[in-house]
Write a protein that holds these residues in place. Structure first.
Motif, mmCIF file in Angstrom:
data_model
loop_
_atom_site.group_PDB
_atom_site.id
_atom_site.type_symbol
_atom_site.label_atom_id
_atom_site.label_comp_id
_atom_site.label_asym_id
_atom_site.label_seq_id
_atom_site.Cartn_x
_atom_site.Cartn_y
_atom_site.Cartn_z
ATOM 1 N N MET A 29 -16.347 10.407 2.372
ATOM 2 C CA MET A 29 -15.141 11.123 1.947
ATOM 3 C C MET A 29 -14.626 10.507 0.657
ATOM 4 O O MET A 29 -14.474 9.299 0.544
ATOM 5 N N GLU A 30 -14.377 11.350 -0.348
ATOM 6 C CA GLU A 30 -13.912 10.823 -1.619
ATOM 7 C C GLU A 30 -12.397 10.967 -1.698
ATOM 8 O O GLU A 30 -11.880 12.058 -1.885
ATOM 9 N N SER A 31 -11.678 9.856 -1.545
ATOM 10 C CA SER A 31 -10.239 9.954 -1.755
ATOM 11 C C SER A 31 -9.821 8.860 -2.715
ATOM 12 O O SER A 31 -10.532 7.882 -2.922
ATOM 13 N N ALA A 32 -8.667 9.035 -3.322
ATOM 14 C CA ALA A 32 -8.183 8.086 -4.316
ATOM 15 C C ALA A 32 -8.138 6.679 -3.704
ATOM 16 O O ALA A 32 -7.786 6.536 -2.534
ATOM 17 N N PRO A 33 -8.501 5.630 -4.484
ATOM 18 C CA PRO A 33 -8.519 4.265 -3.938
ATOM 19 C C PRO A 33 -7.185 3.849 -3.311
ATOM 20 O O PRO A 33 -7.175 3.172 -2.285
ATOM 21 N N ALA A 34 -6.071 4.266 -3.911
ATOM 22 C CA ALA A 34 -4.761 3.881 -3.360
ATOM 23 C C ALA A 34 -4.563 4.497 -1.980
ATOM 24 O O ALA A 34 -4.000 3.873 -1.077
ATOM 25 N N ILE A 35 -5.050 5.729 -1.792
ATOM 26 C CA ILE A 35 -4.936 6.380 -0.484
ATOM 27 C C ILE A 35 -5.836 5.670 0.516
ATOM 28 O O ILE A 35 -5.440 5.409 1.653
ATOM 29 N N GLN A 36 -7.051 5.315 0.076
ATOM 30 C CA GLN A 36 -7.971 4.614 0.962
ATOM 31 C C GLN A 36 -7.383 3.274 1.402
ATOM 32 O O GLN A 36 -7.478 2.895 2.564
ATOM 33 N N ARG A 37 -6.746 2.563 0.458
ATOM 34 C CA ARG A 37 -6.133 1.273 0.802
ATOM 35 C C ARG A 37 -5.019 1.472 1.821
ATOM 36 O O ARG A 37 -4.899 0.710 2.777
ATOM 37 N N LEU A 38 -4.206 2.525 1.614
ATOM 38 C CA LEU A 38 -3.121 2.801 2.558
ATOM 39 C C LEU A 38 -3.693 3.115 3.939
ATOM 40 O O LEU A 38 -3.214 2.603 4.958
ATOM 41 N N TYR A 59 -4.746 15.324 -4.337
ATOM 42 C CA TYR A 59 -4.147 14.055 -4.729
ATOM 43 C C TYR A 59 -5.095 13.324 -5.671
ATOM 44 O O TYR A 59 -6.311 13.336 -5.476
ATOM 45 N N ALA A 60 -4.541 12.688 -6.700
ATOM 46 C CA ALA A 60 -5.369 12.003 -7.678
ATOM 47 C C ALA A 60 -4.639 10.786 -8.212
ATOM 48 O O ALA A 60 -3.413 10.719 -8.189
ATOM 49 N N GLU A 61 -5.396 9.803 -8.676
ATOM 50 C CA GLU A 61 -4.784 8.660 -9.338
ATOM 51 C C GLU A 61 -4.828 8.811 -10.848
ATOM 52 O O GLU A 61 -3.882 8.477 -11.540
ATOM 53 N N GLY A 62 -5.959 9.318 -11.357
ATOM 54 C CA GLY A 62 -6.037 9.580 -12.794
ATOM 55 C C GLY A 62 -5.505 10.980 -13.085
ATOM 56 O O GLY A 62 -4.752 11.548 -12.292
ATOM 57 N N ASP A 63 -5.928 11.559 -14.213
ATOM 58 C CA ASP A 63 -5.490 12.911 -14.545
ATOM 59 C C ASP A 63 -6.139 13.919 -13.608
ATOM 60 O O ASP A 63 -5.501 14.853 -13.140
ATOM 61 N N THR A 64 -7.427 13.693 -13.302
ATOM 62 C CA THR A 64 -8.110 14.566 -12.354
ATOM 63 C C THR A 64 -8.547 13.753 -11.133
ATOM 64 O O THR A 64 -8.674 12.531 -11.203
ATOM 65 N N ALA A 92 0.838 -1.199 0.000
ATOM 66 C CA ALA A 92 0.000 0.000 0.000
ATOM 67 C C ALA A 92 0.875 1.252 0.000
ATOM 68 O O ALA A 92 0.558 2.247 -0.652
ATOM 69 N N ILE A 93 2.003 1.191 0.726
ATOM 70 C CA ILE A 93 2.927 2.337 0.763
ATOM 71 C C ILE A 93 3.542 2.544 -0.619
ATOM 72 O O ILE A 93 3.591 3.657 -1.143
ATOM 73 N N ILE A 94 3.996 1.437 -1.226
ATOM 74 C CA ILE A 94 4.636 1.530 -2.548
ATOM 75 C C ILE A 94 3.616 2.002 -3.584
ATOM 76 O O ILE A 94 3.900 2.888 -4.395
ATOM 77 N N GLU A 95 2.394 1.435 -3.501
ATOM 78 C CA GLU A 95 1.373 1.773 -4.487
ATOM 79 C C GLU A 95 1.014 3.254 -4.443
ATOM 80 O O GLU A 95 0.849 3.902 -5.474
ATOM 81 N N VAL A 96 0.895 3.775 -3.226
ATOM 82 C CA VAL A 96 0.484 5.170 -3.094
ATOM 83 C C VAL A 96 1.555 6.096 -3.691
ATOM 84 O O VAL A 96 1.236 7.127 -4.292
ATOM 85 N N LYS A 97 2.822 5.703 -3.542
ATOM 86 C CA LYS A 97 3.887 6.532 -4.126
ATOM 87 C C LYS A 97 3.946 6.350 -5.645
ATOM 88 O O LYS A 97 4.364 7.252 -6.362
ATOM 89 N N ASP A 98 3.546 5.181 -6.122
ATOM 90 C CA ASP A 98 3.618 4.915 -7.560
ATOM 91 C C ASP A 98 2.443 5.510 -8.329
ATOM 92 O O ASP A 98 2.597 5.928 -9.475
#
Lengths: 198, 198
Positions: free
Chosen positions: B1-10, A63-68, A46-52
């Motif tokens: 709360m809407e946060s990125a899935p990777a953040i939620q997993r962390l 913070y975002a995973e996609g473009d927005t 989860a730590i690695i994924e969040v940084k990646d």
């Protein structure tokens, strides 16, 4: 204390985390040692994924995973209200209240002449570009109620008001559920000034 | 709360850690998001490394990286004194005092009829094997001063004493620096019973 080097390294890394002292670090380290391999790996992953995968939203700098980010991508938000905050974590705090349904803009800090942080160090140019292209009716200045936050809010109000956009600021006053006798004098003073007619 | 899935997993994984609630998890998650990649990777690597390299010492069942732990491998320990503890973390606590220079034996728990933990679930056979082969003069029973720990200590004393080995137990009494008025009655009662002549 003689502990295995790998444990000592883990303790050192855990102690870097905010709010984690030597005792908590040790408690977490022993919990990890005791946990099954899968649990520990899920945490590491989860730590690695969040940084990646997590970066900044190209529109609001949350913070975002996609473009927005999820909020900018949502169809159910009020696109005419824009809340300006210092950090992405402030968005989480406001979202938890369920009292706001508009969009956000993250400045990435607050003006601080003491620390040499000026307007060019914050996403203010990007904010003004949004105000020029998006159909925003109100900007809510939700920077922190401290010196840097107030300075930033005052600065932004001065440059946004001429655009004919309504500018508001979060109310200052007594925290709900708090005791009047424990309120600091500045907060209590603000609460008196901003008293509501019942 | 809407946060990125990777953040939620962390956040979910961080909240599993002992002593870490939703607020601390969020504080740590934002710290990780803000931290440079290297810092976050060092933490993830330390977690993976500890699960990959740390196992139990073949002699005393403390955590170890090699076949035996650092304490068993040390040449400077008193090999005639053996301190019996429930968990590896108890060794850390005792080592911090610098008051003990002997060896250890980790039981991996304490006797608990309530939870169905009997002598066969603990490293007691291994302890008796060590007492038969190593030249131990004194066994210090350092199980916790609670019901399970006392039961375990009583049980061990009964089977070790016939071997002609001196058996001792950590003293119970008032915590140093504590207030007498805040001591619970059991502790205070023990302190009175075990009073020292000055």
């Amino acid at each position: 204390m003689e502990s295995a080097p790998a444990i000592q390294r883990l303790l050192d890394e855990l102690e870097r985390m905010p709010g984690v002292g030597p005792k908590s670090a040790q408690r977490i380290a022993y919990w990890l040692l005791n946990a099954d391999r899968e649990t520990a790996m899920r945490l590491a992953d989860a730590i690695i994924e969040v940084k990646d995968t997590v970066h900044f939203c190209s529109r609001c700098f949350n913070y975002a995973e996609g473009d927005t980010c999820e909020i900018c991508a949502s169809k159910s938000r009020d696109e005419r209200t824009l809340c300006v905050v210092s950090e992405p974590r402030d968005i989480s705090a406001i979202e938890r209240t369920s009292a706001y349904r508009g969009l956000y803009h993250v400045l990435g800090g607050a003006l601080s002449p003491m620390e040499g942080i000026g307007p060019d160090d914050l996403k203010i140019t990007e904010l003004m570009a949004r105000l020029a292209t998006e159909d925003i009716a109100e900007v809510v200045l939700a920077t922190n109620p401290n010196v840097e936050g107030e300075t930033t809010a005052t600065y932004l109000a001065r440059i946004i008001k001429p655009l004919g956009i309504q500018v508001s600021r979060l109310a200052s006053g007594l925290p709900v559920g708090g005791d009047l006798e424990f309120a600091d004098e500045v907060t209590l003073g603000r609460a008196i000034e901003a008293r509501r007619t019942l």
